[in-house]
Design a protein around this motif. Structure first.
Motif, PDB file in Angstrom:
ATOM      1  N   LYS A  97      -6.404   5.590   2.411  1.00 17.40           N
ATOM      2  CA  LYS A  97      -6.691   4.174   2.601  1.00 17.40           C
ATOM      3  C   LYS A  97      -8.174   3.814   2.509  1.00 17.40           C
ATOM      4  CE  LYS A  97      -2.468   3.087   5.093  1.00 17.40           C
ATOM      5  NZ  LYS A  97      -1.867   2.533   6.328  1.00 17.40           N
ATOM      6  N   TYR A 146      -8.941   3.970  -1.093  1.00 18.92           N
ATOM      7  CA  TYR A 146      -8.089   2.983  -1.754  1.00 18.92           C
ATOM      8  C   TYR A 146      -8.691   1.579  -1.628  1.00 18.92           C
ATOM      9  CZ  TYR A 146      -3.737   0.441  -2.804  1.00 18.92           C
ATOM     10  OH  TYR A 146      -2.792  -0.398  -3.340  1.00 18.92           O
ATOM     11  N   ILE A 189       0.857  -1.185   0.000  1.00 17.23           N
ATOM     12  CA  ILE A 189       0.000   0.000   0.000  1.00 17.23           C
ATOM     13  C   ILE A 189       0.893   1.234   0.000  1.00 17.23           C
ATOM     14  CG2 ILE A 189      -1.806   1.262   1.224  1.00 17.23           C
ATOM     15  CD1 ILE A 189      -2.677  -1.371   2.444  1.00 17.23           C
TER      16      ILE A 189
END
Length: 461
Positions: free
Chosen positions: A93, A96, A87
């Motif tokens: 996040k 994502y 990542i």
């Protein structure tokens, strides 16, 4: 309004044959459609690799399943699920994580309204081989494909780096542009079938498949579907030669597998929707249709899958044949060719519907379709005069024969920066004291000193 009134109102809006299944029949059809999509996706991956391998005169996958390689995609999926996930540090996040889920989920939704077979008997209950149908089923497919844009754009934005962001922006502009053209290509089908229901569209093709009278709509749909699904030659959001991997650059492991799955499900859905709209859906082709039982029962699934796989083969064929276009060519094709031709074709079709009610409409539709198809080919044909002007401009700009590639006998001019540096060094050598120029030679011995003196005196002369 009481509950029974709401039920009657809901059933009134349902196409014929829907809205009467018990809950466990619906559940079986949902699971069956999900499994069928997964199996078609596994097949599509290996099928594409084998066909491209045949085009490139190589074997393709040939290790799994006793040398035939048909289980290669299954093992690739298992491998991706257990790979290490990386990542990016700058990634957003939550977004994502949600981007591949959006792409994967909407890919399954589109297939729910596509009929894969006729009415059958399942455990004593009569049901249609379709998860569900509504009066605006085709609009459900367009809405799901519109949602797929969010997954691609959010993936590019949330990665936190430049290449995915550029790929996401490309995908947004491309999908929106070609979705408009694809939606307009379906308008002719709605006008001919008098319905937006996928089951009613299939029932309207009992005598003639719609690709014959609606040939321009079929061509425009197929080109637009390539752009909508990011298939070659319109795969610019993933352009590995320009953007490393586009919006997929920063994804790995299971999240990459979700995008991969969504891409191939879109490939299956594009082919299945094309079969439904223009090639009779699950109806058998001629002369098999002359058999009384060809368009009834479970065997209709065979005709639907055969047509779908044929169109998947055409998509693979295009990928193995055509190079990737430039981005300006992509947008120009969508807005300057497909959109105007589509609008002209819809106007012609509407005029024929109004004026030819008492005549044979099929003959006039075929004639108008040929005219609009020729117009489309003329617009797609490269303009020679324009190309000559472009070549002349390139000759002026580059001076190397009209192409940016330099010729073999090109004489490279001297670098002015290097020439200036050499002049500064020569000036510094001439202006240096004689003792300084002789000192290296003196340190190297008398012979070297003599050589150094001769060189210095020669330069002074």
């Amino acid at each position: 309004m009481n509950t029974s009134g709401l039920v009657r109102l809901a059933e009134a809006g349902q196409p014929a044959g829907f809205g009467h299944d018990v809950w466990w029949i619906v559940l079986i059809k949902v699971v069956a459609a999900f499994v069928l999509l997964l199996l078609l996706t596994l097949f599509a991956v290996v099928f594409e690799r084998k066909v491209i391998g045949a085009f490139q005169v190589r074997p393709g996958p040939n290790r799994k399943a006793r040398g035939f390689g048909w289980l290669q995609s299954l093992f690739d999926g298992l491998k991706l699920a257990f790979k290490e996930e990386i990542i990016p540090a700058l990634a957003d996040k939550p977004v994502y994580f949600i981007a591949p889920v959006i792409s994967g989920a909407v890919a399954f939704i589109s297939f729910a309204v596509i009929p894969i077979g006729a009415q059958v008997s399942l455990f004593g209950h009569t049901t249609m081989l379709q998860v569900g149908d509504v009066p605006v089923a085709v609009l459900v497919v367009l809405a799901a494909s519109s949602m797929a844009v969010y997954g691609t754009v959010l993936a590019g934005w949330a990665s936190g780096t430049s290449w995915p962001l550029l790929g996401g922006m490309r995908a947004a502009a491309q999908m929106i542009s070609y979705e408009v053209a694809m939606g307009l290509s379906m308008v002719a089908v709605f006008m001919t079938a008098h319905s937006m229901s996928t089951s009613e569209i299939v029932n309207g093709q009992i005598k003639t498949w719609y690709f014959i009278p609606l040939l321009p709509s079929f061509i425009i749909y197929f080109i637009s579907a390539l752009g909508e699904g990011n298939r070659t030659p319109f795969d610019l959001p993933e352009g590995e030669s320009e953007l490393t991997g586009g919006y997929l650059t920063e994804y790995s492991s299971f999240k990459f597998a979700m995008f991969y799955l969504a891409e191939y499900i879109a490939m299956v859905t594009i082919s299945a929707l094309c079969v439904t709209l223009f090639f009779g859906g699950w109806r058998a082709p001629w002369p098999i249709s002359l058999w009384d039982g060809a368009n009834s029962g479970w065997i209709t699934i065979v005709w639907f899958l055969a047509k779908t796989i044929i169109f998947m083969g055409v998509l693979v064929w295009i990928r193995a044949t055509l190079p990737r276009v430039r981005y300006d060519q992509l947008m120009s094709l969508g807005w300057k060719v497909l959109m105007p031709v589509n609008l002209v074709w819809i106007l012609i079709l509407a005029g024929l519907r109004l004026t030819a009610r008492n005549y044979d409409q099929t003959r006039w539709l075929v004639l108008a379709g040929i005219v609009v198809t020729l117009l489309l080919l003329v617009l797609l044909w490269p303009e020679k005069e324009k190309d000559e002007k472009t070549q002349a401009k390139r000759r002026v700009d580059t001076g190397v024969g009209g192409y940016p590639t330099p010729p073999v006998d090109l004489v490279v001019p001297p670098n002015p920066h290097l020439k200036r540096i050499e002049a500064q060094r020569e000036a510094a050598t001439v202006g240096a004291p004689s003792g300084t120029s002789e000192s290296p030679g003196a340190a190297g011995g008398s012979g070297s000193a003599g050589t150094g003196s001769a060189g210095t005196s020669g330069k002074e002369e």
